[in-house]
Design an enzyme around this catalytic site. Structure first.
Site, PDB file in Angstrom:
ATOM      1  N   TRP A 100       0.947  -1.365   0.010  1.00 43.03           N
ATOM      2  CA  TRP A 100      -0.033   0.008   0.095  1.00 43.03           C
ATOM      3  C   TRP A 100       0.914   1.381   0.270  1.00 43.03           C
ATOM      4  O   TRP A 100       0.659   2.129  -0.656  1.00 43.03           O
ATOM      5  CB  TRP A 100      -0.939   0.110   1.310  1.00 43.03           C
ATOM      6  N   ASP A 167      -1.576   6.425   6.689  1.00 41.71           N
ATOM      7  CA  ASP A 167      -2.529   5.494   6.217  1.00 41.71           C
ATOM      8  C   ASP A 167      -3.033   4.550   7.316  1.00 41.71           C
ATOM      9  O   ASP A 167      -2.064   3.428   7.405  1.00 41.71           O
ATOM     10  CB  ASP A 167      -2.257   4.800   4.880  1.00 41.71           C
ATOM     11  N   LYS A 191     -11.965  -2.192   6.805  1.00 46.67           N
ATOM     12  CA  LYS A 191     -11.438  -3.231   7.661  1.00 46.67           C
ATOM     13  C   LYS A 191     -11.717  -3.316   9.199  1.00 46.67           C
ATOM     14  O   LYS A 191     -12.094  -4.181   9.616  1.00 46.67           O
ATOM     15  CB  LYS A 191      -9.855  -3.007   7.693  1.00 46.67           C
TER      16      LYS A 191
HETATM   17  C1  LIG Z   1      -7.102  -1.777   2.125  1.00 46.89           C
HETATM   18  C2  LIG Z   1      -6.040  -0.990   2.328  1.00 46.89           C
HETATM   19  C3  LIG Z   1      -5.821  -0.008   1.341  1.00 46.89           C
HETATM   20  C4  LIG Z   1      -6.901   0.080   0.094  1.00 46.89           C
HETATM   21  O1  LIG Z   1      -8.003   0.567   0.536  1.00 46.89           O
HETATM   22  P1  LIG Z   1      -9.439   0.668  -0.590  1.00 46.89           P
HETATM   23  O2  LIG Z   1     -10.264   1.341   0.175  1.00 46.89           O
HETATM   24  O3  LIG Z   1      -9.615  -0.482  -1.374  1.00 46.89           O
HETATM   25  O4  LIG Z   1      -8.690   1.644  -1.558  1.00 46.89           O
HETATM   26  C5  LIG Z   1      -4.828   1.142   1.395  1.00 46.89           C
HETATM   27  N1  LIG Z   1      -4.253   0.992   2.603  1.00 46.89           N
HETATM   28  C6  LIG Z   1      -4.077   0.216   3.361  1.00 46.89           C
HETATM   29  C7  LIG Z   1      -3.341  -0.041   4.575  1.00 46.89           C
HETATM   30  C8  LIG Z   1      -5.205  -0.865   3.206  1.00 46.89           C
HETATM   31  O5  LIG Z   1      -5.294  -2.060   3.818  1.00 46.89           O
END
Ligand SMILES: *Cc1c(COP(=O)(O)O)cnc(C)c1O
Length: 355
Positions: A100, A167, A191
């Site tokens: 990511w 993030d 998540k």
């Molecule tokens: C799942 C995830 C993403 C992507 O998320 P989307 O909502 O599908 O764009 C980005 N960063 C991390 C750390 C993730 O776990």
């Protein structure tokens, strides 16, 4: 009704049953309104209560005061990969800890000249780098607090001059955060917060001044901050479920209590991995994630057998991300301790059979 499995999916992921039951009931009629949560205006007073309630609860759980703007956006964490550099300036420092953060960096590169301040790529993203090579002129420093794919997590955060942008998609609200360290935190909801379709952004209001006027309206954080995240129609159902999840978190005792539960669950799982030669944990000890636990089997040919036998016992979605293989158990807030206990019991049984 079909019995629910123990769902270790990395995202969208399992949600608390009480939240799902309450959402189900309110799909047909929100309280005694006679119309369901998906069927009412985002400007109605019934929805106001949910929108504001979700904001208040999230702020209270995280301890975010008036200096923070809390935004409900769409486009996933992936849209933040470009919104962050578009609004804050792309000449930033990035710490590369997995899939990511690489994607986040790639988006910033389209807009300017970001630098790599550290990377754990050489060791297969098995750790969180501790030494950062930071630029004094960086517009921000970007990190990924929990690496969903590799199974690593920051257990303390760097002190940076430039605003720290994080993030936190896969560990938001799993533990208390010292907000003083951060400038902007974003997270896709699917998540740890609720259903997909909603992205949370918590940013210092002073950073709103940085957005250039040339930005498209929808990509400018100011648009959403000035319109209370209702410039256009927000994802009302996802925000409603977030509200219920926040309410559930309050009932669990807030983020400190949640963190203790998460630590206890992860500890059991890592002990099971360390306790059998058959299992090989991926992450270095001090970088281990409490949310996504990743490991391989000493004999990789046994991995499909492990997954198949686990599934027969109702332990599902344990296959590692397609980019790394192996096994991954995602044990977010909503994964009950009993779910982890059942997995640990299965792992012992499997190790006895095959070890
Ligand atoms: C799942 C995830 C993403 C992507 O998320 P989307 O909502 O599908 O764009 C980005 N960063 C991390 C750390 C993730 O776990």
């Amino acid at each position: 009704m079909t019995e629910r499995v123990v769902n270790f999916s990395a995202g969208p992921a399992t949600l608390p049953v009480e939240v799902l039951e309450e959402a189900r009931d309110n799909l047909l009629s929100l309280g005694d309104l006679g119309a369901g949560i998906c069927e009412i205006s985002h400007r109605s007073k019934e929805y106001d209560r949910i929108h504001e309630g979700a904001q208040e609860k999230i702020r209270r759980l995280l301890g975010a005061g008036d200096e923070w703007a809390l935004l409900f956006l769409q486009g996933g964490a992936s849209l933040q990969f470009t919104m962050v550099p578009q609004n804050l300036g792309a000449d930033a420092d990035y710490v590369i800890t997995g899939t990511w953060s690489k994607k986040a960096l790639a988006e910033a590169k389209k807009l300017g000249s970001p630098r790599v301040a550290a990377s754990s790529a050489e060791t297969g993203f098995d750790r969180i780098p501790t030494e950062l090579d930071l630029s004094p002129t960086a517009s921000y420093v970007h990190i990924t607090s929990n690496n969903t794919v590799a199974g690593t997590q920051y257990h303390s955060f760097p002190k940076t001059e430039a605003p720290l942008v994080c993030d936190a998609s896969s560990d938001i609200l799993s533990r208390p955060l010292d907000l003083d360290r951060f400038g902007l935190i974003y997270a896709g909801a699917q998540k740890n917060l609720g259903p997909s379709g909603l992205t949370l952004v918590l940013m210092r209001k002073e950073l709103l001044k940085r957005s250039p006027d040339s930005l498209p309206t929808m990509l400018d954080y100011n648009t959403h901050a000035e319109n209370d995240s209702r410039f256009n129609t927000p994802p009302t159902f996802a925000i409603y479920v977030l509200y219920l999840v926040a309410q559930w978190l309050e009932k669990q005792g807030g983020l400190t209590a949640m963190a203790e539960k998460n630590e206890a669950k992860a500890k059991k799982l890592y002990e099971a991995i360390d306790g059998h030669d058959l299992y090989r944990g991926h992450a270095q000890q001090d970088s281990r994630s409490l949310m996504n636990v990743t490991w391989r089997l000493a004999d990789e040919k046994l991995e499909p057998v492990f997954l198949e036998q686990a599934a027969k016992q109702g332990l599902v979605s344990l296959k590692g991300h397609r980019s790394v293989g192996g096994i991954r158990a995602s044990i977010y807030n909503a994964m009950p301790a009993e779910g982890v206990d059942r997995l640990v019991a299965f792992m012992k049984e499997f190790a006895q059979q095959h070890g």
